[in-house]
Scaffold this motif. Structure first.
Motif, PDB file in Angstrom:
ATOM      1  N   GLY A   1       0.826  -1.194   0.000  1.00  0.00           N
ATOM      2  CA  GLY A   1       0.000   0.000   0.000  1.00  0.00           C
ATOM      3  C   GLY A   1       0.861   1.245   0.000  1.00  0.00           C
ATOM      4  N   SER A   2       0.210   2.406   0.003  1.00  0.00           N
ATOM      5  CA  SER A   2       0.968   3.659  -0.060  1.00  0.00           C
ATOM      6  C   SER A   2       0.416   4.747   0.847  1.00  0.00           C
ATOM      7  N   ASP A   3      -0.545   4.417   1.699  1.00  0.00           N
ATOM      8  CA  ASP A   3      -1.169   5.426   2.551  1.00  0.00           C
ATOM      9  C   ASP A   3      -0.987   5.104   4.033  1.00  0.00           C
ATOM     10  N   VAL A   4      -0.740   6.159   4.825  1.00  0.00           N
ATOM     11  CA  VAL A   4      -0.712   6.072   6.283  1.00  0.00           C
ATOM     12  C   VAL A   4      -2.120   6.400   6.766  1.00  0.00           C
ATOM     13  N   VAL A   5      -2.699   5.528   7.610  1.00  0.00           N
ATOM     14  CA  VAL A   5      -4.140   5.598   7.879  1.00  0.00           C
ATOM     15  C   VAL A   5      -4.443   5.724   9.369  1.00  0.00           C
ATOM     16  N   VAL A   6      -5.287   6.687   9.708  1.00  0.00           N
ATOM     17  CA  VAL A   6      -5.876   6.795  11.044  1.00  0.00           C
ATOM     18  C   VAL A   6      -7.382   6.955  10.884  1.00  0.00           C
ATOM     19  N   ALA A   7      -8.121   6.673  11.943  1.00  0.00           N
ATOM     20  CA  ALA A   7      -9.579   6.783  11.904  1.00  0.00           C
ATOM     21  C   ALA A   7     -10.091   7.285  13.244  1.00  0.00           C
ATOM     22  N   ASP A   8     -11.094   8.135  13.206  1.00  0.00           N
ATOM     23  CA  ASP A   8     -11.754   8.585  14.432  1.00  0.00           C
ATOM     24  C   ASP A   8     -12.832   7.579  14.819  1.00  0.00           C
ATOM     25  N   THR A   9     -12.836   7.206  16.092  1.00  0.00           N
ATOM     26  CA  THR A   9     -13.792   6.240  16.621  1.00  0.00           C
ATOM     27  C   THR A   9     -14.349   6.767  17.934  1.00  0.00           C
ATOM     28  N   PRO A  10     -15.392   6.147  18.471  1.00  0.00           N
ATOM     29  CA  PRO A  10     -15.928   6.585  19.766  1.00  0.00           C
ATOM     30  C   PRO A  10     -14.958   6.402  20.923  1.00  0.00           C
ATOM     31  N   PHE A  11     -13.890   5.605  20.734  1.00  0.00           N
ATOM     32  CA  PHE A  11     -12.969   5.341  21.833  1.00  0.00           C
ATOM     33  C   PHE A  11     -11.590   5.940  21.581  1.00  0.00           C
ATOM     34  N   GLY A  12     -11.448   6.793  20.562  1.00  0.00           N
ATOM     35  CA  GLY A  12     -10.180   7.476  20.340  1.00  0.00           C
ATOM     36  C   GLY A  12      -9.797   7.494  18.876  1.00  0.00           C
ATOM     37  N   ARG A  13      -8.697   8.169  18.600  1.00  0.00           N
ATOM     38  CA  ARG A  13      -8.178   8.250  17.233  1.00  0.00           C
ATOM     39  C   ARG A  13      -7.227   7.070  17.027  1.00  0.00           C
ATOM     40  N   VAL A  14      -7.579   6.196  16.101  1.00  0.00           N
ATOM     41  CA  VAL A  14      -6.962   4.889  15.961  1.00  0.00           C
ATOM     42  C   VAL A  14      -6.079   4.842  14.718  1.00  0.00           C
ATOM     43  N   ALA A  15      -4.868   4.289  14.876  1.00  0.00           N
ATOM     44  CA  ALA A  15      -3.947   4.089  13.758  1.00  0.00           C
ATOM     45  C   ALA A  15      -3.968   2.631  13.336  1.00  0.00           C
ATOM     46  N   LEU A  16      -3.995   2.407  12.022  1.00  0.00           N
ATOM     47  CA  LEU A  16      -4.039   1.050  11.471  1.00  0.00           C
ATOM     48  C   LEU A  16      -2.667   0.686  10.896  1.00  0.00           C
ATOM     49  N   THR A  17      -2.125  -0.445  11.345  1.00  0.00           N
ATOM     50  CA  THR A  17      -0.876  -0.980  10.821  1.00  0.00           C
ATOM     51  C   THR A  17      -1.031  -2.490  10.703  1.00  0.00           C
ATOM     52  N   VAL A  18       0.016  -3.177  10.216  1.00  0.00           N
ATOM     53  CA  VAL A  18       0.005  -4.641  10.143  1.00  0.00           C
ATOM     54  C   VAL A  18       1.413  -5.172  10.403  1.00  0.00           C
ATOM     55  N   CYS A  19       1.568  -6.020  11.379  1.00  0.00           N
ATOM     56  CA  CYS A  19       2.700  -6.911  11.618  1.00  0.00           C
ATOM     57  C   CYS A  19       4.078  -6.290  11.396  1.00  0.00           C
ATOM     58  N   TYR A  20       4.698  -6.539  10.239  1.00  0.00           N
ATOM     59  CA  TYR A  20       6.080  -6.137   9.975  1.00  0.00           C
ATOM     60  C   TYR A  20       6.275  -4.628  10.074  1.00  0.00           C
ATOM     61  N   ASP A  21       5.192  -3.860   9.937  1.00  0.00           N
ATOM     62  CA  ASP A  21       5.260  -2.407  10.155  1.00  0.00           C
ATOM     63  C   ASP A  21       5.875  -2.073  11.504  1.00  0.00           C
ATOM     64  N   LEU A  22       5.692  -2.962  12.461  1.00  0.00           N
ATOM     65  CA  LEU A  22       6.172  -2.739  13.823  1.00  0.00           C
ATOM     66  C   LEU A  22       7.645  -2.379  13.871  1.00  0.00           C
ATOM     67  N   ARG A  23       8.435  -2.847  12.910  1.00  0.00           N
ATOM     68  CA  ARG A  23       9.884  -2.638  12.917  1.00  0.00           C
ATOM     69  C   ARG A  23      10.310  -1.286  12.329  1.00  0.00           C
ATOM     70  N   PHE A  24       9.353  -0.447  11.983  1.00  0.00           N
ATOM     71  CA  PHE A  24       9.661   0.830  11.345  1.00  0.00           C
ATOM     72  C   PHE A  24       9.125   1.976  12.208  1.00  0.00           C
TER      73      PHE A  24
END
Length: 283
Positions: free
Chosen positions: A138-161
């Motif tokens: 993919g090519s986009d950095v993604v966050v979303a507003d929710t009733p419990f806070g502003r949430v960032a979406l990542t997956v697995c190997y992203d953790l190392r960056f």
């Protein structure tokens, strides 16, 4: 807003869409019975095959019948779902996307993140894993507003960056980092918890990390150890059995985020003039 109960799931996905859905449905029911508003499921929650071709063969668009089942599940249980690592149809017949889909309690897709860092690695004594053979980044950095806070979406190997998570916190104002994963056993034993705690401390965000666990097939096993970490780096939830199919429940509270950021105001101490990516050339 006050404290909100969330659940982090753990499972051993197989190459069977119906069996995996039944497992996710059971975890969702457990989370609803515990009074949770959000259930986070791991990477490859709906399918984990033994080959790229197998995963490509079941990939669907986000408006396909499989995602529709999960949307209906969210609506039935009145539960937000973090669906980490869905095999979404990709840009060409040879590639899919590894997509983290956030679904609201009304059954609507709120945000979709397509994994940007692909896991191409050869670990001694372990299977060779080359995600890019069948997955497009993919090519986009993604966050979303929710009733419990502003949430960032990542997956697995992203953790190392860590630079991704700095962007999510300091440019995108995230409060909660969702990191669904299917970590291998060797890398999980060495780095899983320490990296998750580091990301929480560096960003002063909650980290919710749902994990695949156990033996999926003759080629693949996952580390497990689903976990929830607060913005101070403290573990506040962990599955009792690190390999069992289960959920653990934790409370998140944006007042805690605010308090920690006030007491340790790293956002105001950052030298944007020296190292921030938003700095233009020549400044």
């Amino acid at each position: 807003m006050g404290p909100v109960k969330i659940a982090v799931g753990q499972m051993t996905a197989k190459n069977d869409l119906l069996t995996n859905y039944s497992t996710c449905e059971r975890l969702c029911q457990q989370a609803a019975e515990a009074g949770c508003k959000l259930l986070c499921l791991p990477e490859c929650f709906s399918f984990l095959g033994s080959s790229d071709q197998e995963s490509l063969s079941i990939a669907e668009p986000l408006d396909g019948p499989l995602m529709e089942k999960y949307k209906q599940l969210a609506q039935t249980q009145q539960m937000w779902l973090s669906l980490g690592g869905f095999q979404e149809k990709g840009p060409d017949p040879e590639h899919r996307y590894n997509s983290h889909v956030l679904v609201s309690a009304s059954g609507e897709i709120v945000s979709t993140y397509r994994k940007i860092h692909l896991f191409d690695i050869d670990i001694p004594g372990a299977p060779v894993l080359k995600e890019s053979r069948g997955t497009a980044p993919g090519s986009d950095v993604v966050v979303a507003d929710t009733p419990f806070g502003r949430v960032a979406l990542t997956v697995c190997y992203d953790l190392r960056f860590p630079e991704l998570f700095q962007e999510l916190r300091f440019s995108k104002s995230a409060d909660i980092l969702l990191i669904p994963a299917a970590f291998t056993v060797p890398t999980g034993e060495a780095h899983w918890e320490v990296l998750l705690r580091a990301r929480a401390i560096e960003t002063q965000c909650y980290v919710i990390a749902a994990a695949q666990a156990g033996q999926h097939n003759e080629k693949r096993a996952s580390y497990g150890h689903s976990i929830v970490i607060d913005p101070w780096g403290k573990v506040i939830g962990k599955c009792e059995d690190p390999l069992a199919t289960d959920i653990c429940v934790a409370e998140i509270d944006l007042d805690t985020v605010s308090s920690i950021r006030t007491r340790m105001p790293i956002a105001t101490h950052r030298r944007y003039d020296l190292y921030d990516s938003r700095r233009s050339d020549g400044e």
